[in-house]
Design a protein around this motif. Structure first.
Motif, PDB file in Angstrom:
ATOM      1  N   TYR A  80       1.008  -1.784  -0.222  1.00 27.77           N
ATOM      2  CA  TYR A  80      -0.467   0.012  -0.026  1.00 27.77           C
ATOM      3  C   TYR A  80       0.663   1.545   0.494  1.00 27.77           C
ATOM      4  O   TYR A  80       0.000   2.696  -0.250  1.00 27.77           O
ATOM      5  N   TYR A 105       0.788   6.355  -6.861  1.00 26.98           N
ATOM      6  CA  TYR A 105      -0.251   7.190  -7.485  1.00 26.98           C
ATOM      7  C   TYR A 105       0.254   8.637  -7.164  1.00 26.98           C
ATOM      8  O   TYR A 105      -0.260   9.279  -7.573  1.00 26.98           O
ATOM      9  N   SER A 157      -2.853   3.243  -9.695  1.00 36.98           N
ATOM     10  CA  SER A 157      -2.012   2.579  -8.627  1.00 36.98           C
ATOM     11  C   SER A 157      -3.173   1.541  -8.933  1.00 36.98           C
ATOM     12  O   SER A 157      -4.797   1.720  -9.961  1.00 36.98           O
ATOM     13  N   SER A 163      -4.565  -0.199  -6.055  1.00 37.83           N
ATOM     14  CA  SER A 163      -5.445  -0.283  -5.252  1.00 37.83           C
ATOM     15  C   SER A 163      -6.061   1.394  -4.803  1.00 37.83           C
ATOM     16  O   SER A 163      -5.274   2.531  -5.547  1.00 37.83           O
ATOM     17  N   SER A 164      -7.216   1.103  -4.141  1.00 34.99           N
ATOM     18  CA  SER A 164      -7.464   2.695  -3.344  1.00 34.99           C
ATOM     19  C   SER A 164      -6.653   3.174  -2.927  1.00 34.99           C
ATOM     20  O   SER A 164      -6.091   3.004  -1.578  1.00 34.99           O
ATOM     21  N   PRO A 165      -5.740   4.403  -3.234  1.00 36.43           N
ATOM     22  CA  PRO A 165      -5.266   5.683  -2.078  1.00 36.43           C
ATOM     23  C   PRO A 165      -5.345   5.916  -1.150  1.00 36.43           C
ATOM     24  O   PRO A 165      -4.694   5.687  -0.040  1.00 36.43           O
ATOM     25  N   LEU A 166      -7.288   6.239  -0.677  1.00 37.05           N
ATOM     26  CA  LEU A 166      -7.648   6.333  -0.016  1.00 37.05           C
ATOM     27  C   LEU A 166      -7.340   5.091   1.322  1.00 37.05           C
ATOM     28  O   LEU A 166      -6.517   4.874   2.428  1.00 37.05           O
ATOM     29  N   LEU A 167      -7.856   3.614   1.246  1.00 39.46           N
ATOM     30  CA  LEU A 167      -7.586   2.508   1.887  1.00 39.46           C
ATOM     31  C   LEU A 167      -6.360   2.437   2.126  1.00 39.46           C
ATOM     32  O   LEU A 167      -5.706   2.209   3.407  1.00 39.46           O
TER      33      LEU A 167
END
Length: 269
Positions: free
Chosen positions: A222, A229, A235, A237-241
């Motif tokens: 992550y 990102y 990316s 996966s989600s940058p927020l996650l």
């Protein structure tokens, strides 16, 4: 006389924090790697450059685009982040292990520093070293490849979180290890595999299902994905996650380090 001592102690620990001791430890840890900058800063930059050259020559022309990006552009943020976290880990772990082996860890334990203050002091050195490495590599990528951060604040956040996480892991490893070969084993069998098997050189979408799921259990994935990102805008996966997982990982590993210092685990005879 006791009133004077109490006043001095209260002033020095204003807000229940030993600011003088904390700032001194921070300064010592930063000065430590700056005194040997050719080893701690220049060498990692050369290594990152060699990674870029080798992968560009050996794989780049045949690999094609990855997630719509040229292969060299895609791996650049991963190499930058891998270099950052390796240096952050090395800074804190080597500082503690060398002090333990040489027997001068007592110089850190004797001052009135709490476990949390010692963690913050060591973290300052690891984060500072990681941040300097990140800035220089990012500038180099911009000048050579024309790749400048698309989301600079996002990239900065993940660089700081990555340096804080691996600095904390370095503290835990340094306290746990009692000699250099134990530290080398942790580096070779824990840190290096986690860094290399985290999407540094590839998109995890290309992995088999089992490896795909395992990779998503790796917190370093992550960190690298978030930095990618921030740098090039893509990316896995989600940058927020990734941000929340990174924050939780930083908190967890540094709580462990705090408990080790507070208890004197493998530090006090």
């Amino acid at each position: 006389m006791s009133d004077i001592a109490s006043f001095e102690q209260g002033t020095r620990r204003f807000g229940r924090v030993n600011w003088l001791g904390l700032l001194t430890l921070c300064q010592r840890e930063i000065q430590r790697f700056m005194n040997v900058w050719t080893q701690t800063l220049l060498a990692p930059l050369v290594t990152a450059g060699l990674f870029m050259v080798i992968f560009s020559i050996a794989i780049g022309p045949r690999r094609g685009d990855v997630m719509g990006m040229p292969f060299t552009t895609f791996i650049a943020p991963g190499i930058m982040m891998m270099t950052v976290i390796q240096n952050a880990f090395a800074n804190t772990s080597s500082s503690i292990v060398i002090a333990k082996v040489q027997g001068n860890i007592v110089d850190t334990l004797m001052p009135p520093l709490s476990g949390g203050e010692m963690v913050l002091g060591y973290l300052a050195g690891g984060i500072a070293r990681g941040l300097v490495v990140a800035v220089v590599i990012a500038v180099g990528l911009g000048l050579v490849l024309g790749v400048w951060p698309q989301h600079p604040l996002v990239m900065l956040a993940f660089v700081l979180l990555g340096a804080a996480f691996l600095s904390g892991l370095g503290i835990v490893a340094g306290v746990f290890a009692e000699k250099f070969d134990q530290m080398a084993a942790i580096t070779n069998f824990v840190v290096t595999p986690l860094a290399f098997l985290s999407g540094t050189f590839y998109s995890v979408e290309a992995l088999p299902p089992v490896m795909y799921e395992i990779t998503h259990l790796n917190p370093i994935f992550y960190l690298i994905d978030g930095a990618r990102y921030g740098m090039i805008g893509v990316s896995d996966s989600s940058p927020l996650l990734g941000f929340f997982i990174a924050v939780a990982s930083v908190a967890a590993i540094n709580v462990i380090g705090w408990r080790m210092f507070a208890r004197g685990y493998r530090l006090k005879a």
